[in-house]
Write a protein that holds these residues in place. Structure first.
Motif, PDB file in Angstrom:
ATOM      1  N   VAL A 258      -2.327   8.393   1.997  1.00 18.48           N
ATOM      2  CA  VAL A 258      -1.609   8.345   3.262  1.00 18.48           C
ATOM      3  C   VAL A 258      -2.197   7.165   4.023  1.00 18.48           C
ATOM      4  O   VAL A 258      -3.360   7.164   4.404  1.00 18.48           O
ATOM      5  CB  VAL A 258      -1.744   9.650   4.065  1.00 18.48           C
ATOM      6  CG1 VAL A 258      -1.180   9.476   5.476  1.00 18.48           C
ATOM      7  CG2 VAL A 258      -1.037  10.792   3.351  1.00 18.48           C
TER       8      VAL A 258
ATOM      9  N   CYS B 178      -1.917   6.241  -4.125  1.00 16.50           N
ATOM     10  CA  CYS B 178      -1.127   7.339  -3.530  1.00 16.50           C
ATOM     11  C   CYS B 178      -1.844   7.960  -2.323  1.00 16.50           C
ATOM     12  O   CYS B 178      -2.008   9.170  -2.224  1.00 16.50           O
ATOM     13  CB  CYS B 178      -0.772   8.396  -4.563  1.00 16.50           C
ATOM     14  SG  CYS B 178       0.321   7.800  -5.862  1.00 16.50           S
TER      15      CYS B 178
ATOM     16  N   ALA C   2       2.074  13.976   7.554  1.00 16.14           N
ATOM     17  CA  ALA C   2       2.375  13.227   6.327  1.00 16.14           C
ATOM     18  C   ALA C   2       1.776  13.937   5.119  1.00 16.14           C
ATOM     19  O   ALA C   2       2.424  14.056   4.072  1.00 16.14           O
ATOM     20  CB  ALA C   2       1.855  11.793   6.432  1.00 16.14           C
ATOM     21  N   MET C   3       0.551  14.419   5.240  1.00 17.95           N
ATOM     22  CA  MET C   3      -0.075  15.155   4.140  1.00 17.95           C
ATOM     23  C   MET C   3       0.678  16.443   3.836  1.00 17.95           C
ATOM     24  O   MET C   3       0.799  16.835   2.678  1.00 17.95           O
ATOM     25  CB  MET C   3      -1.541  15.466   4.449  1.00 17.95           C
ATOM     26  CG  MET C   3      -2.480  14.297   4.262  1.00 17.95           C
ATOM     27  SD  MET C   3      -2.563  13.687   2.553  1.00 17.95           S
ATOM     28  CE  MET C   3      -3.225  15.117   1.702  1.00 17.95           C
TER      29      MET C   3
ATOM     30  N   CYS D 244       3.285   7.782   3.314  1.00 14.29           N
ATOM     31  CA  CYS D 244       2.859   8.343   2.032  1.00 14.29           C
ATOM     32  C   CYS D 244       3.107   7.324   0.922  1.00 14.29           C
ATOM     33  O   CYS D 244       4.245   7.133   0.482  1.00 14.29           O
ATOM     34  CB  CYS D 244       3.616   9.628   1.720  1.00 14.29           C
ATOM     35  SG  CYS D 244       3.223  10.983   2.833  1.00 14.29           S
TER      36      CYS D 244
ATOM     37  N   GLN E 218      -0.985  11.729  10.501  1.00 17.62           N
ATOM     38  CA  GLN E 218      -1.693  11.896   9.230  1.00 17.62           C
ATOM     39  C   GLN E 218      -1.552  13.323   8.706  1.00 17.62           C
ATOM     40  O   GLN E 218      -1.246  13.538   7.528  1.00 17.62           O
ATOM     41  CB  GLN E 218      -3.177  11.564   9.397  1.00 17.62           C
ATOM     42  CG  GLN E 218      -3.448  10.114   9.677  1.00 17.62           C
ATOM     43  CD  GLN E 218      -4.891   9.885  10.100  1.00 17.62           C
ATOM     44  OE1 GLN E 218      -5.535  10.756  10.692  1.00 17.62           O
ATOM     45  NE2 GLN E 218      -5.404   8.699   9.795  1.00 17.62           N
TER      46      GLN E 218
ATOM     47  N   ALA F  13       4.069  15.166   2.162  1.00 14.34           N
ATOM     48  CA  ALA F  13       3.603  14.618   0.878  1.00 14.34           C
ATOM     49  C   ALA F  13       4.730  14.123  -0.030  1.00 14.34           C
ATOM     50  O   ALA F  13       4.675  14.293  -1.238  1.00 14.34           O
ATOM     51  CB  ALA F  13       2.728  15.648   0.155  1.00 14.34           C
TER      52      ALA F  13
END
Length: 161
Positions: A56, A54, A73-74, A48, A70, A77
């Motif tokens: 990913v 900003c 990670a989102m 991140c 992915q 955040a």
């Protein structure tokens, strides 16, 4: 400030490592370190980015666990966090020291296959990882049979002679 928990979404036996790093270069450096340490390793990494676009940022050698990284990670955040999912048959113990030696890596929050919740603080500026809940609380203290089982397991899986 608001405190929230984010559950790591993953298949039950999948191992992952959650950490913090400080530079966009981390994605490439972590990737290179992993493939140099464990030839043929299957992994997916997401980072991140905490400034600029900003986004990913991501890399990996396996599209399934890369997509998993992915997605998680989102969900987390939090700025400058990274999450690394390992493919089947690959374990954190084989790459933790390598990760810790990557110059940009600041800390490792956890390395586990357990169900995990990430404790996140959210402010007007963004999010930060405060810690993790890794697995479950103990139900007691091991007895002699439990000690023998633990030691036998480590020998069975090749981590002790």
């Amino acid at each position: 400030m608001q405190l929230i928990t984010v559950k790591i979404d993953k298949p039950e036996a999948t191992n992952f490592i959650l950490g913090q790093t400080h530079f966009i270069k981390s994605v490439d450096d972590i990737h290179e370190a992993l493939v140099a340490t464990v030839p043929g390793i299957k992994f997916g990494l997401a980072f991140c980015e905490a400034s600029g676009k900003c986004l990913v940022r991501y890399s990996g050698t396996d599209p399934v666990v890369t997509a998993l990284a992915q997605k998680n990670a989102m969900s987390i955040a939090a700025g400058h966090c990274f999450i690394l999912f390992l493919g089947d048959g690959f374990y954190p113990i084989n790459v933790l020291n390598t990760l810790k030696a990557v110059p940009e890596v600041c800390r490792i929050f956890c390395a586990t296959a357990n169900p995990t919740e990430v404790i996140v603080a959210e402010t007007d500026q963004g999010r930060a990882i405060l810690g993790v809940v890794d697995g479950f609380s103990p139900k007691g203290i091991e007895n002699e049979d439990d000690i023998q089982w633990r030691r036998a397991l480590l020998r069975q899986i090749g981590y002790k002679l």
